[in-house]
Design a protein around this motif. Structure first.
Motif, PDB file in Angstrom:
ATOM      1  N   GLY A   1       0.835  -1.195   0.000  1.00  0.00           N
ATOM      2  CA  GLY A   1       0.000   0.000   0.000  1.00  0.00           C
ATOM      3  C   GLY A   1       0.865   1.238   0.000  1.00  0.00           C
ATOM      4  O   GLY A   1       2.011   1.213  -0.450  1.00  0.00           O
ATOM      5  N   GLN A   2       0.320   2.344   0.489  1.00  0.00           N
ATOM      6  CA  GLN A   2       1.110   3.573   0.576  1.00  0.00           C
ATOM      7  C   GLN A   2       2.349   3.358   1.443  1.00  0.00           C
ATOM      8  O   GLN A   2       3.399   3.940   1.200  1.00  0.00           O
ATOM      9  CB  GLN A   2       0.269   4.702   1.154  1.00  0.00           C
ATOM     10  CG  GLN A   2      -0.906   5.127   0.298  1.00  0.00           C
ATOM     11  CD  GLN A   2      -0.518   5.907  -0.945  1.00  0.00           C
ATOM     12  OE1 GLN A   2      -1.244   5.937  -1.932  1.00  0.00           O
ATOM     13  NE2 GLN A   2       0.620   6.548  -0.928  1.00  0.00           N
ATOM     14  N   VAL A   3       2.195   2.498   2.451  1.00  0.00           N
ATOM     15  CA  VAL A   3       3.342   2.056   3.249  1.00  0.00           C
ATOM     16  C   VAL A   3       3.255   0.540   3.357  1.00  0.00           C
ATOM     17  O   VAL A   3       2.258   0.008   3.840  1.00  0.00           O
ATOM     18  CB  VAL A   3       3.339   2.690   4.655  1.00  0.00           C
ATOM     19  CG1 VAL A   3       4.557   2.220   5.444  1.00  0.00           C
ATOM     20  CG2 VAL A   3       3.322   4.209   4.574  1.00  0.00           C
ATOM     21  N   ASN A   4       4.272  -0.158   2.890  1.00  0.00           N
ATOM     22  CA  ASN A   4       4.282  -1.618   2.990  1.00  0.00           C
ATOM     23  C   ASN A   4       4.533  -2.032   4.435  1.00  0.00           C
ATOM     24  O   ASN A   4       5.172  -1.303   5.195  1.00  0.00           O
ATOM     25  CB  ASN A   4       5.380  -2.205   2.097  1.00  0.00           C
ATOM     26  CG  ASN A   4       5.215  -1.784   0.651  1.00  0.00           C
ATOM     27  OD1 ASN A   4       4.116  -1.819   0.109  1.00  0.00           O
ATOM     28  ND2 ASN A   4       6.307  -1.370   0.021  1.00  0.00           N
ATOM     29  N   GLY A   5       4.032  -3.197   4.796  1.00  0.00           N
ATOM     30  CA  GLY A   5       4.230  -3.608   6.178  1.00  0.00           C
ATOM     31  C   GLY A   5       3.928  -5.070   6.411  1.00  0.00           C
ATOM     32  O   GLY A   5       3.587  -5.812   5.483  1.00  0.00           O
ATOM     33  N   ILE A   6       4.099  -5.486   7.646  1.00  0.00           N
ATOM     34  CA  ILE A   6       3.765  -6.844   8.080  1.00  0.00           C
ATOM     35  C   ILE A   6       2.660  -6.724   9.122  1.00  0.00           C
ATOM     36  O   ILE A   6       2.788  -5.973  10.095  1.00  0.00           O
ATOM     37  CB  ILE A   6       4.996  -7.555   8.680  1.00  0.00           C
ATOM     38  CG1 ILE A   6       6.086  -7.691   7.600  1.00  0.00           C
ATOM     39  CG2 ILE A   6       4.624  -8.927   9.221  1.00  0.00           C
ATOM     40  CD1 ILE A   6       7.360  -8.366   8.085  1.00  0.00           C
ATOM     41  N   LEU A   7       1.580  -7.424   8.908  1.00  0.00           N
ATOM     42  CA  LEU A   7       0.414  -7.337   9.778  1.00  0.00           C
ATOM     43  C   LEU A   7       0.459  -8.380  10.892  1.00  0.00           C
ATOM     44  O   LEU A   7      -0.140  -8.172  11.943  1.00  0.00           O
ATOM     45  CB  LEU A   7      -0.874  -7.503   8.977  1.00  0.00           C
ATOM     46  CG  LEU A   7      -1.076  -6.537   7.805  1.00  0.00           C
ATOM     47  CD1 LEU A   7      -2.425  -6.787   7.154  1.00  0.00           C
ATOM     48  CD2 LEU A   7      -0.956  -5.095   8.245  1.00  0.00           C
ATOM     49  N   LYS A   8       1.142  -9.495  10.651  1.00  0.00           N
ATOM     50  CA  LYS A   8       1.174 -10.581  11.648  1.00  0.00           C
ATOM     51  C   LYS A   8       2.465 -11.349  11.498  1.00  0.00           C
ATOM     52  O   LYS A   8       2.872 -11.706  10.390  1.00  0.00           O
ATOM     53  CB  LYS A   8      -0.043 -11.511  11.432  1.00  0.00           C
ATOM     54  CG  LYS A   8      -0.274 -12.506  12.546  1.00  0.00           C
ATOM     55  CD  LYS A   8      -1.641 -13.193  12.364  1.00  0.00           C
ATOM     56  CE  LYS A   8      -1.978 -14.100  13.541  1.00  0.00           C
ATOM     57  NZ  LYS A   8      -1.134 -15.287  13.592  1.00  0.00           N
ATOM     58  N   LEU A   9       3.126 -11.611  12.623  1.00  0.00           N
ATOM     59  CA  LEU A   9       4.399 -12.322  12.610  1.00  0.00           C
ATOM     60  C   LEU A   9       4.534 -13.095  13.914  1.00  0.00           C
ATOM     61  O   LEU A   9       4.870 -12.526  14.949  1.00  0.00           O
ATOM     62  CB  LEU A   9       5.561 -11.321  12.450  1.00  0.00           C
ATOM     63  CG  LEU A   9       6.971 -11.907  12.461  1.00  0.00           C
ATOM     64  CD1 LEU A   9       7.183 -12.850  11.276  1.00  0.00           C
ATOM     65  CD2 LEU A   9       8.004 -10.770  12.430  1.00  0.00           C
ATOM     66  N   ASP A  10       4.263 -14.396  13.861  1.00  0.00           N
ATOM     67  CA  ASP A  10       4.355 -15.240  15.039  1.00  0.00           C
ATOM     68  C   ASP A  10       5.772 -15.792  15.183  1.00  0.00           C
ATOM     69  O   ASP A  10       6.285 -16.470  14.280  1.00  0.00           O
ATOM     70  CB  ASP A  10       3.355 -16.417  14.937  1.00  0.00           C
ATOM     71  CG  ASP A  10       1.919 -15.943  15.065  1.00  0.00           C
ATOM     72  OD1 ASP A  10       1.617 -15.269  16.061  1.00  0.00           O
ATOM     73  OD2 ASP A  10       1.105 -16.228  14.167  1.00  0.00           O
ATOM     74  N   LEU A  11       6.401 -15.501  16.325  1.00  0.00           N
ATOM     75  CA  LEU A  11       7.769 -15.963  16.594  1.00  0.00           C
ATOM     76  C   LEU A  11       7.791 -16.894  17.793  1.00  0.00           C
ATOM     77  O   LEU A  11       6.961 -16.772  18.707  1.00  0.00           O
ATOM     78  CB  LEU A  11       8.677 -14.753  16.876  1.00  0.00           C
ATOM     79  CG  LEU A  11       8.838 -13.703  15.777  1.00  0.00           C
ATOM     80  CD1 LEU A  11       9.741 -12.581  16.262  1.00  0.00           C
ATOM     81  CD2 LEU A  11       9.364 -14.325  14.486  1.00  0.00           C
ATOM     82  N   VAL A  12       8.757 -17.812  17.788  1.00  0.00           N
ATOM     83  CA  VAL A  12       8.980 -18.692  18.944  1.00  0.00           C
ATOM     84  C   VAL A  12      10.473 -18.748  19.235  1.00  0.00           C
ATOM     85  O   VAL A  12      11.302 -18.480  18.378  1.00  0.00           O
ATOM     86  CB  VAL A  12       8.447 -20.118  18.699  1.00  0.00           C
ATOM     87  CG1 VAL A  12       6.937 -20.125  18.558  1.00  0.00           C
ATOM     88  CG2 VAL A  12       9.105 -20.740  17.460  1.00  0.00           C
ATOM     89  N   TRP A  13      10.816 -19.093  20.484  1.00  0.00           N
ATOM     90  CA  TRP A  13      12.221 -19.263  20.888  1.00  0.00           C
ATOM     91  C   TRP A  13      12.274 -20.274  22.028  1.00  0.00           C
ATOM     92  O   TRP A  13      11.267 -20.534  22.687  1.00  0.00           O
ATOM     93  CB  TRP A  13      12.818 -17.921  21.315  1.00  0.00           C
ATOM     94  CG  TRP A  13      12.032 -17.158  22.345  1.00  0.00           C
ATOM     95  CD1 TRP A  13      12.105 -17.259  23.690  1.00  0.00           C
ATOM     96  CD2 TRP A  13      11.013 -16.170  22.086  1.00  0.00           C
ATOM     97  NE1 TRP A  13      11.230 -16.394  24.317  1.00  0.00           N
ATOM     98  CE2 TRP A  13      10.541 -15.699  23.335  1.00  0.00           C
ATOM     99  CE3 TRP A  13      10.466 -15.622  20.914  1.00  0.00           C
ATOM    100  CZ2 TRP A  13       9.555 -14.744  23.463  1.00  0.00           C
ATOM    101  CZ3 TRP A  13       9.492 -14.650  21.042  1.00  0.00           C
ATOM    102  CH2 TRP A  13       9.037 -14.233  22.298  1.00  0.00           C
ATOM    103  N   PRO A  14      13.433 -20.841  22.261  1.00  0.00           N
ATOM    104  CA  PRO A  14      13.552 -21.852  23.322  1.00  0.00           C
ATOM    105  C   PRO A  14      13.207 -21.284  24.688  1.00  0.00           C
ATOM    106  O   PRO A  14      13.561 -20.132  24.978  1.00  0.00           O
ATOM    107  CB  PRO A  14      15.032 -22.266  23.246  1.00  0.00           C
ATOM    108  CG  PRO A  14      15.458 -21.936  21.871  1.00  0.00           C
ATOM    109  CD  PRO A  14      14.688 -20.705  21.495  1.00  0.00           C
TER     110      PRO A  14
END
Length: 407
Positions: free
Chosen positions: A394-407
């Motif tokens: 869009g006018q500004v590109n982006g990330i709407l959802k980002l699920d992360l995991v770590w130990p």
């Protein structure tokens, strides 16, 4: 973001050759759900350097750094008077100072630049650090998070709302408005977002004009031009634009950084090994910014002229995507590859010329603090198995959802 409202295709103007017409809709780019910047670059490599698309009201698209840099700086031919696509309804007030050209632009921009100079930003650093550490340490024991909502939107927004001295708890109301403004694919959505933001700000603007403090909001709404204070309408537009930028842009860049490092172990380990090396960290941040450009502001052609064999007519609209400067293989060899040893990587993620982003210094500071504090506490993280990041153009590109995991 799509609202489900289809914009009719524009008819090709007579001055646009048929062989320069390309099916390009920057709200719906093939492959952007995997890699937005590479999806843009596919058009850069496969089509003319400058082409015309019937989508979003009909407009030109510049794909190469050489032309984009000219269009960022030359306001006499490529005006900022209308920066959104599709065009806003006739009579919509300008977004101040973004949709002003020099010299008037400089009068409005000056107080914002002064408030975000290196010395002023340095005073904010401890606050950025504290919010960053508190947020990370609250997440650490869980072993997972939805990064966008639980970190990327928390850090810069908390810092920014403190700068403008607005209630932190209002962020949940403000964030959807900012999202609609920067990724709404039709003018109705963006107009409503501007109205909603203006409605929210009105009481605060009235208060700060009556009893100004030392916060950023007080500074901008009391801006004086040639000895006269700007109007309430101008103050509202100015304050709204600052909030839209402050609530979204850094959050987007943080999310792109996190997604990249979650999927590139070697790069993540390189940064971890050099967290105390200021020179390396600065270079790494610039390379990640180069690879993950976000902004797409349009231009308005001011008069008829020829440019590299193309006839531009007064009133033509043009999109010179900032991100394509960093992704231009004529400028940066193998641009899709992130190389922390790259020499002279050139990008335009924060713009150039009079309209270069005044918040760039603060953004870089927040990104640096994020890398140091996150990677020193959560060095080993990845995308949650079974989940997929949700990306938006869009006018500004982006990330709407980002699920992360770590130990």
């Amino acid at each position: 973001m799509s609202t489900g409202l289809a914009t009719p295709l524009a008819e090709r103007p007579n001055h646009v050759p048929s062989d320069l017409v390309v099916d390009f809709d920057f709200y719906n780019i093939p492959g952007s759900d995997e890699d937005i910047q590479s999806a843009y670059a596919a058009f850069q490599k496969s089509f003319p350097d400058i082409f015309w698309t019937p989508h979003n009201g009909g407009h030109w698209v510049a794909t190469r750094a050489e032309d984009i840099l000219v269009m960022q700086k030359d306001h006499q031919r490529f005006s900022y008077r209308h920066v959104t696509l599709p065009p806003m309804p006739e009579g919509t007030p300008p977004q101040i100072p973004l949709e002003l050209d020099p010299p008037m632009h400089a009068h409005f921009r000056r107080p914002l630049v002064q408030a975000l100079q290196p010395g002023a930003v340095a005073k904010l650093e401890q606050g950025v650090h504290d919010v960053c550490v508190q947020t990370i340490e609250a997440l650490m024991p869980r072993g997972e998070c939805e990064f966008v909502e639980e970190f990327a939107k928390v850090l810069p927004i908390t810092v920014f709302l403190r700068m403008v001295n607005l209630p932190i708890e209002d962020k949940d109301f403000l964030l959807p408005i900012a999202e609609a403004s920067v990724r709404g694919s039709d003018s109705q959505t963006r107009v409503k977002a501007m109205q909603d933001m203006g409605g929210y700000l009105y009481k605060w603007i009235e208060e700060r004009r009556e009893n100004p403090g030392d916060d950023l909001l007080s500074l901008v709404v009391n801006t004086q031009i040639r000895g006269e204070r700007i109007s309430v309408e101008e103050a509202t537009s100015y304050a709204a634009l600052i909030l839209f930028g402050g609530l979204d842009t850094v959050a987007g860049m943080l999310s792109f950084f996190a997604r990249f490092l979650a999927t590139h172990d070697e790069h993540r380990q390189q940064i971890i090994a050099n967290l105390d090396d200021e020179v390396f960290l600065k270079s790494a941040i610039e390379e990640l910014i180069r690879r993950h450009g976000m902004a797409n502001t349009a231009r308005l052609v001011t008069h008829d002229f020829d440019y590299k064999g193309i006839t531009f007519k007064a009133g033509d609209r043009l999109l010179p995507p900032n991100l394509l400067v960093g992704m231009d293989d004529r400028l940066n060899p193998d641009p899709a590859t992130v190389d922390f040893a790259r020499q002279g990587g050139i990008h335009a993620a924060f713009g150039n010329g009079p309209h270069a982003c005044p918040g760039a210094i603060l953004a870089r500071r927040e990104l640096r603090i994020f890398l140091r504090e996150w990677l020193s506490r959560i060095p080993d993280f990845r995308i949650k198995p079974g989940s997929k990041p949700v990306l938006a153009t869009g006018q500004v590109n982006g990330i709407l959802k980002l699920d992360l995991v770590w130990p």
